[in-house]
Design a protein around this motif. Structure first.
Motif, PDB file in Angstrom:
ATOM      1  N   LYS A  36       0.864  -1.149  -0.205  1.00 29.41           N
ATOM      2  CA  LYS A  36       0.041   0.146  -0.094  1.00 29.41           C
ATOM      3  C   LYS A  36       0.742   1.251   0.120  1.00 29.41           C
ATOM      4  O   LYS A  36       0.703   2.151  -0.558  1.00 29.41           O
ATOM      5  N   THR A  37       1.803   1.127   0.893  1.00 29.57           N
ATOM      6  CA  THR A  37       2.762   2.440   0.582  1.00 29.57           C
ATOM      7  C   THR A  37       3.389   2.716  -0.778  1.00 29.57           C
ATOM      8  O   THR A  37       3.537   3.822  -1.015  1.00 29.57           O
ATOM      9  N   ALA A  38       3.974   1.462  -1.147  1.00 26.09           N
ATOM     10  CA  ALA A  38       4.656   1.553  -2.585  1.00 26.09           C
ATOM     11  C   ALA A  38       3.576   2.130  -3.579  1.00 26.09           C
ATOM     12  O   ALA A  38       4.032   3.030  -4.194  1.00 26.09           O
ATOM     13  N   GLU A  39       2.520   1.830  -3.484  1.00 25.17           N
ATOM     14  CA  GLU A  39       1.245   2.418  -4.335  1.00 25.17           C
ATOM     15  C   GLU A  39       1.104   3.783  -4.085  1.00 25.17           C
ATOM     16  O   GLU A  39       0.948   4.537  -4.971  1.00 25.17           O
ATOM     17  N   ARG A  40       0.868   4.077  -2.948  1.00 23.77           N
ATOM     18  CA  ARG A  40       0.908   5.593  -2.552  1.00 23.77           C
ATOM     19  C   ARG A  40       1.984   6.198  -3.106  1.00 23.77           C
ATOM     20  O   ARG A  40       1.958   7.380  -3.468  1.00 23.77           O
ATOM     21  N   LEU A  41       3.158   5.854  -2.615  1.00 24.24           N
ATOM     22  CA  LEU A  41       4.533   6.502  -3.200  1.00 24.24           C
ATOM     23  C   LEU A  41       4.489   6.742  -4.903  1.00 24.24           C
ATOM     24  O   LEU A  41       4.814   8.051  -5.335  1.00 24.24           O
ATOM     25  N   ILE A  42       4.258   5.663  -5.759  1.00 18.91           N
ATOM     26  CA  ILE A  42       3.906   6.039  -7.133  1.00 18.91           C
ATOM     27  C   ILE A  42       2.797   7.004  -7.476  1.00 18.91           C
ATOM     28  O   ILE A  42       3.362   7.924  -8.397  1.00 18.91           O
ATOM     29  N   ILE A  43       1.812   6.816  -6.930  1.00 18.54           N
ATOM     30  CA  ILE A  43       0.867   7.644  -7.209  1.00 18.54           C
ATOM     31  C   ILE A  43       1.170   9.280  -6.793  1.00 18.54           C
ATOM     32  O   ILE A  43       0.910  10.191  -7.619  1.00 18.54           O
ATOM     33  N   GLU A  44       1.471   9.466  -5.725  1.00 19.11           N
ATOM     34  CA  GLU A  44       1.713  10.809  -5.068  1.00 19.11           C
ATOM     35  C   GLU A  44       3.292  11.424  -5.763  1.00 19.11           C
ATOM     36  O   GLU A  44       3.175  12.710  -5.755  1.00 19.11           O
ATOM     37  N   MET A  45       4.039  10.651  -5.933  1.00 19.95           N
ATOM     38  CA  MET A  45       5.493  11.101  -6.477  1.00 19.95           C
ATOM     39  C   MET A  45       5.544  11.463  -7.961  1.00 19.95           C
ATOM     40  O   MET A  45       6.182  12.294  -8.285  1.00 19.95           O
TER      41      MET A  45
END
Length: 197
Positions: free
Chosen positions: A119-128
């Motif tokens: 979930k954190t990896a997916e959030r990083l990809i979306i937000e970064m």
């Protein structure tokens, strides 16, 4: 806000360094990407800094390049990514590889970093994704590593634990790549490369 520190490198034990600025010693946490390129103790260095203020502590983070500090600051603005996790990300993956992971939606590579789940990896990809194009490639300098000293393995294990790896995992990583001829910095670099290899 403290923008940078210029002083004498008094000591370095990954990932922490002590910088002597006119007789005042500043504890500064650095990502391994910066730590690898620091001069020997006793030499002058300039670290770009970010000050993190918590209820229980003021913590300084130091970087050798604007690109590293910019990425760190972008990361800590993401919900669920604090300074410790941002430091682990910068220590475990190069800026170029991180950018590639974001633009290629490569969750699998990001979850190999300590403290990052799916979930954190997916959030990083979306937000970064929208923040990365303005970042350019960091200038990295190669430097001869100092020779080995006693307890290099222990220092390397302590550094990996400080970066978010568990004790057993850190020992396994160093046991896999380290030997008596290496210094702690080389062991840490190889251990992190083996995770992302």
């Amino acid at each position: 806000m403290i923008s940078f520190l210029r002083g004498i490198l008094a000591s370095k034990t990954a990932p922490e360094v002590v910088l002597d600025v006119n007789g005042v010693g500043y504890n500064v946490l650095t990502p391994m990407s910066t730590f690898y390129d620091l001069p020997e103790t006793g030499q002058q260095v300039v670290l770009l800094t970010h000050l993190s203020i918590r209820e229980d502590a003021h913590v300084l983070f130091g970087f050798l390049s604007d690109q590293e500090r910019d990425l760190f600051r972008s990361l800590v603005r993401i919900n669920g990514v604090g300074p410790k996790l941002a430091l682990a990300i910068l220590s475990g993956i190069s800026i170029n590889d991180f950018q590639r992971c974001v633009f290629e939606n490569n969750v699998a590579s990001l979850v190999k970093l300590p403290g990052i789940g799916k979930k954190t990896a997916e959030r990083l990809i979306i937000e970064m994704r929208d923040r990365l194009p303005e970042m350019s490639d960091p200038h990295t300098a190669s430097q001869d590593m100092p020779g080995p000293t006693p307890n290099q393995s222990s220092e390397a294990i302590r550094a990996l634990i400080a970066l978010g790896y568990g004790d057993a995992e850190a020992r396994r990583m160093i046991g896999k790549v380290g030997d008596d001829s290496m210094n702690s910095e080389t062991m840490i670099r190889l251990a992190l490369q083996s995770v992302n290899g």
